[in-house]
Write a protein that holds these residues in place. Structure first.
Motif, PDB file in Angstrom:
ATOM      1  N   PHE A 195      -2.912  -2.387  -4.900  1.00  0.00           N
ATOM      2  CA  PHE A 195      -4.327  -2.726  -5.044  1.00  0.00           C
ATOM      3  C   PHE A 195      -4.881  -4.011  -4.153  1.00  0.00           C
ATOM      4  O   PHE A 195      -5.877  -3.769  -3.739  1.00  0.00           O
ATOM      5  CB  PHE A 195      -4.365  -3.357  -6.649  1.00  0.00           C
ATOM      6  CG  PHE A 195      -3.907  -2.375  -7.652  1.00  0.00           C
ATOM      7  CD1 PHE A 195      -4.324  -0.777  -7.292  1.00  0.00           C
ATOM      8  CD2 PHE A 195      -3.873  -2.625  -8.981  1.00  0.00           C
ATOM      9  CE1 PHE A 195      -3.908   0.243  -8.464  1.00  0.00           C
ATOM     10  CE2 PHE A 195      -3.892  -1.676  -9.957  1.00  0.00           C
ATOM     11  CZ  PHE A 195      -3.778  -0.147  -9.731  1.00  0.00           C
ATOM     12  N   ALA A 196      -4.008  -4.639  -3.645  1.00  0.00           N
ATOM     13  CA  ALA A 196      -4.309  -5.811  -2.984  1.00  0.00           C
ATOM     14  C   ALA A 196      -4.902  -4.896  -1.322  1.00  0.00           C
ATOM     15  O   ALA A 196      -5.700  -5.388  -0.864  1.00  0.00           O
ATOM     16  CB  ALA A 196      -3.159  -6.754  -2.543  1.00  0.00           C
ATOM     17  N   MET A 197      -4.000  -3.934  -1.123  1.00  0.00           N
ATOM     18  CA  MET A 197      -4.478  -3.245   0.120  1.00  0.00           C
ATOM     19  C   MET A 197      -5.678  -2.544   0.065  1.00  0.00           C
ATOM     20  O   MET A 197      -6.662  -2.576   0.917  1.00  0.00           O
ATOM     21  CB  MET A 197      -3.584  -2.130   0.362  1.00  0.00           C
ATOM     22  CG  MET A 197      -2.125  -2.405   0.838  1.00  0.00           C
ATOM     23  SD  MET A 197      -0.753  -1.313   0.468  1.00  0.00           S
ATOM     24  CE  MET A 197      -1.324   0.132   1.296  1.00  0.00           C
ATOM     25  N   LEU A 198      -6.052  -2.056  -1.103  1.00  0.00           N
ATOM     26  CA  LEU A 198      -7.483  -1.494  -1.537  1.00  0.00           C
ATOM     27  C   LEU A 198      -8.565  -2.359  -1.359  1.00  0.00           C
ATOM     28  O   LEU A 198      -9.717  -2.178  -0.789  1.00  0.00           O
ATOM     29  CB  LEU A 198      -7.522  -0.615  -2.959  1.00  0.00           C
ATOM     30  CG  LEU A 198      -6.480   0.569  -2.810  1.00  0.00           C
ATOM     31  CD1 LEU A 198      -6.302   1.063  -4.283  1.00  0.00           C
ATOM     32  CD2 LEU A 198      -6.987   1.452  -1.890  1.00  0.00           C
ATOM     33  N   VAL A 199      -8.366  -3.634  -2.173  1.00  0.00           N
ATOM     34  CA  VAL A 199      -9.229  -4.587  -2.113  1.00  0.00           C
ATOM     35  C   VAL A 199      -9.423  -5.009  -0.830  1.00  0.00           C
ATOM     36  O   VAL A 199     -10.737  -5.512  -0.355  1.00  0.00           O
ATOM     37  CB  VAL A 199      -8.733  -5.837  -3.074  1.00  0.00           C
ATOM     38  CG1 VAL A 199      -9.859  -6.900  -3.071  1.00  0.00           C
ATOM     39  CG2 VAL A 199      -8.815  -5.268  -4.524  1.00  0.00           C
TER      40      VAL A 199
END
Length: 335
Positions: A237-241
């Motif tokens: 999710f950090a990658m997507l954000v």
């Protein structure tokens, strides 16, 4: 005034939805659920759709309190998706369109998600994060197209979660991703995992391979299933954000819209909300009624296209497994 019926069956969700000028009249869905540790295959998924679609159609018409003569256009998912399930639904859509003597419109599945998200949340011109079992894209609208700023270069984020759920032998009911989300809430230790962002694109296959190869080792070393689920979610999710924020900066955007099945994940919404607050931006997201694949989104996107003069020849009422988001001319937007 346009009343549209939409047929969705690109993966394991079978849905029929009906809309009237942006008002949802019916949204009925059936899900093909496999035993723990197993994914869903095209042949069996198509069999599920064929076995259930007439009942789903009848229920949607009853829920909407309309008859076929009231419908203006029949819409179906043209793609992207799994070939056999797509065709199973398209055949029924083509059949009822001919029986009812109605025009037919093929809808891009991704566009359906975006337009449904815009309708429900009232987001005007957001940067879109589209995350599902089969797709991961960061999208922004410009000049009659939804432009793809970044995407996965291998597997989709939902596919990564689903396959890791199989490694842990988690239930597929109601969905593997949902069960990972619930388990992750009990995670107390963070395991450092590969973090793979390449420009505006992301990659999840290496993270999945890392966990597939080492999951049993970590579990024997004192890590819990909850810890592994927590660590996986936080990392991907950090990658997507990160990529979404970069697209926002490029576009000067002050809105983010999360769509697709993984968009239901409250932890993803929480992380995106934190980023948006730092930028003075606003987050828009929907719940499982409209995030998860559904017939209403196909009906609404098809109705928008139809209301602005869009028509489809019968010979073009086919399916394609690879149907890019940016291939569609967005005739109904003038901004």
């Amino acid at each position: 005034m346009v009343i549209a019926i939409g047929f969705e069956g690109s993966a394991n969700k079978l849905g029929v939805g009906i809309v009237k000028d942006g008002v949802v009249l019916a949204n009925y869905r059936r899900t093909y659920i496999t035993p723990p540790g197993e994914g869903f295959l095209p042949k069996e998924t198509a069999q599920h759709h064929r076995a259930n679609i007439i009942e789903v159609l009848k229920t949607a018409l009853e829920e909407a309190k309309i008859s076929p003569k009231d419908i203006d256009v029949v819409c179906y998912t043209k793609g992207p998706g799994m070939g056999a399930p797509l065709v199973a639904c398209a055949i029924v859509a083509r059949t009822v369109a001919q029986l009812w003597n109605k025009p037919i419109v093929g809808v891009n599945h991704c566009i359906g998600h975006i337009e449904m998200g815009r309708l429900i949340t009232k987001a005007k011109n957001p940067t879109v994060l589209y995350v599902s079992g089969g797709n991961t894209q960061i999208i922004a609208y410009s000049r009659k197209r939804y432009r793809i700023f970044g995407e996965t270069i291998d597997i989709a984020v939902g596919n990564c979660l689903d396959r890791f759920a199989r490694v842990l032998n988690l239930s597929n009911d109601p969905s593997p991703g949902y069960n990972i989300e619930q388990l992750a809430k009990d995670g107390t230790k963070f395991l450092s995992l590969p973090y793979v962002v390449k420009g505006m694109d992301v990659s999840f296959s290496g993270i999945l391979s890392f966990l597939e190869e080492r999951a049993s080792h970590f579990l024997n070393e004192g890590w819990t299933k909850a810890d592994l689920c927590f660590s996986l979610q936080e990392t991907i999710f950090a990658m997507l954000v990160e990529c979404t924020e970069r697209a926002m900066a490029h576009c000067g955007s002050e809105e983010v819209l999360i769509v697709g099945g993984v968009g239901c994940n409250l932890r993803l919404q929480e992380m995106m909300e934190a980023m948006c607050k730092e930028r003075g931006a606003k987050l828009f997201a929907t719940d499982e009624r409209f995030c998860i694949d559904n017939g209403v989104m196909i009906a609404h996107a098809g109705a928008e296209y139809f209301a602005h003069g869009g028509r489809m020849n019968w010979n073009d009422a086919t399916c394609t497994q690879r149907y890019r988001t940016d291939e569609v001319e967005v005739t109904w937007r003038d901004d």
